[in-house]
Design a protein around this motif. Structure first.
Motif, short mmCIF file in Angstrom:
data_model
loop_
_atom_site.label_atom_id
_atom_site.label_comp_id
_atom_site.label_asym_id
_atom_site.label_seq_id
_atom_site.Cartn_x
_atom_site.Cartn_y
_atom_site.Cartn_z
N GLY A 136 0.82 -1.20 0.00
CA GLY A 136 0.00 0.00 0.00
C GLY A 136 0.85 1.24 0.00
N GLY A 140 2.77 0.13 -2.78
CA GLY A 140 2.08 -0.03 -4.05
C GLY A 140 2.91 0.47 -5.21
N ILE A 160 -2.22 -0.90 -3.60
CA ILE A 160 -3.32 -0.39 -2.79
C ILE A 160 -3.11 1.09 -2.49
N ILE A 278 -6.65 -1.66 -5.58
CA ILE A 278 -7.60 -1.38 -4.51
C ILE A 278 -7.54 0.09 -4.13
N PHE A 315 -5.91 0.53 4.71
CA PHE A 315 -5.31 -0.73 4.25
C PHE A 315 -4.53 -1.43 5.36
N LEU A 322 -9.50 -7.03 3.40
CA LEU A 322 -8.38 -7.16 2.45
C LEU A 322 -8.01 -8.61 2.22
#
Length: 352
Positions: A136, A140, A160, A278, A315, A322
């Motif tokens: 994330g 990410g 994410i 996401i 997240f 998740l």
């Protein structure tokens, strides 16, 4: 200052000089990493965010366990502290071979440099296939960069709460944090003593960041206008978060990593790797429309919306949902599902 590193952390030293994408090189580079599960030539790579570490089972504990996204009984899982960090991998708080600590002389690094160093680590571990690269925020960014650079090695990615590049909004938030740190009198152009770091500036930078990591609704619900000893609860929370970071992070590392994030950019159209992208409904740092645009530009991607009130940090919090998203994604891929097929876009993207 000594930064807390898990006793389970191992270290790998790169042979020779490590070249940097913006010029120059680093000698004696060390990578701090953790693994879970039985060693294998295929693995899951977990990439951390700005102030994270290789201790993914601590900061993402809810993702680990039997039947969960990261199952040590089933998967070989790897996480590493990024280049420029301060949790065991070479960064500004370290010293070059035969010298004093780098401090502000630590060279600029990129998200791509982080990926290249992780690649060397995986080579060392005998990993030649990544079943999944996930992270994330800055994690990410690494996941997307992995797919862009090593598509033949990466089976799937889950970025994410991130876009294809830092927006003007994200750049502005970075600059406010940068100004807070460099404006601290104790910063001394980055040549502060380890025992006298720019605590006020780094704490303020963290407070600015926390406002972008959470949401207005989250603050209203949690704190409202509650007063304790003439201090609003929201103020106490931010001060506490600032103090906590000062105790565990290096200011020069912070500046190095936000600079890397600001320079990040990928070409989504060139990334053919299957992706589950996401977005978080309440994210003000990487708003949903930005993350959705990333998914739309990737040739083989599905967008999923995590409806959560906590903002960007959701997240790290909504791990049960998740887990369901990621385990479902992996099962569908294993059964030959392809996210570029027409029926995927027809069924709708926003769920969970």
């Amino acid at each position: 200052m000594t930064y807390m590193i898990s006793e389970s952390t191992r270290s790998f030293e790169v042979d020779g000089a490590f070249p940097l994408s913006q010029g120059g090189k680093l000698d004696g580079v060390r990578v701090a990493y953790r693994t879970w599960g039985r060693p294998s030539s295929s693995a899951i790579l977990v990439c951390h965010a700005l102030t994270g570490s290789a201790d993914a089972d601590v900061w993402w504990a809810g993702m680990f366990g039997t039947g969960r996204a990261f199952d040590p009984d089933r998967d070989f899982i790897v996480a590493a502290n990024v280049l420029g960090g301060c949790y065991g991998t070479t960064g500004p708080a370290n010293a070059p071979p035969g010298g004093d600590r780098y401090g502000p002389d630590f060279p600029a690094v990129t998200i791509g440099d982080m990926v290249e160093l992780e690649k060397l680590l995986l080579d060392h571990l005998g990993v030649d296939r990544l079943e999944l690269v996930i992270g994330g925020s800055m994690g990410g960014m690494q996941a997307l960069s992995w797919a862009e650079r090593y598509s033949e090695m990466v089976d799937a990615i889950v970025p994410i709460g991130v876009g294809s590049a830092q927006s003007a909004w994200a750049l502005a938030i970075s600059e406010a944090q940068r100004a807070a740190i460099t404006g601290d009198q104790r910063f001394r152009d980055g040549r502060y003593e380890p025992t006298q770091p720019p605590t006020s500036g780094l704490a303020t930078a963290r407070m600015i960041a926390m406002c972008s990591y959470r949401s207005a609704d989250d603050f209203d619900t949690r704190f409202g206008r509650e007063l304790n000893d003439d201090t609003y609860a929201a103020q106490s929370y931010l001060r506490y978060q600032g103090t906590k970071l000062v105790e565990r992070f290096d200011a020069n590392s912070y500046l190095t990593l936000i600079e890397a994030m600001d320079g990040y950019r990928v070409d989504p159209s060139a990334i053919e790797t299957p992706a589950l992208v996401i977005g978080i409904s309440s994210d003000v740092l990487y708003p949903v429309q930005e993350v959705r645009a990333l998914a739309a530009a990737l040739p083989q991607a599905e967008f999923c919306l995590l409806a959560a009130p906590q903002g960007h940090d959701a997240f790290l919090i909504e791990t049960n949902r998740l887990n369901r998203l990621i385990t479902s994604f992996r099962k569908r891929l294993a059964n030959g599902w392809n996210p570029s097929r027409p029926e995927v876009s027809a069924r709708g993207a926003a769920w969970f």
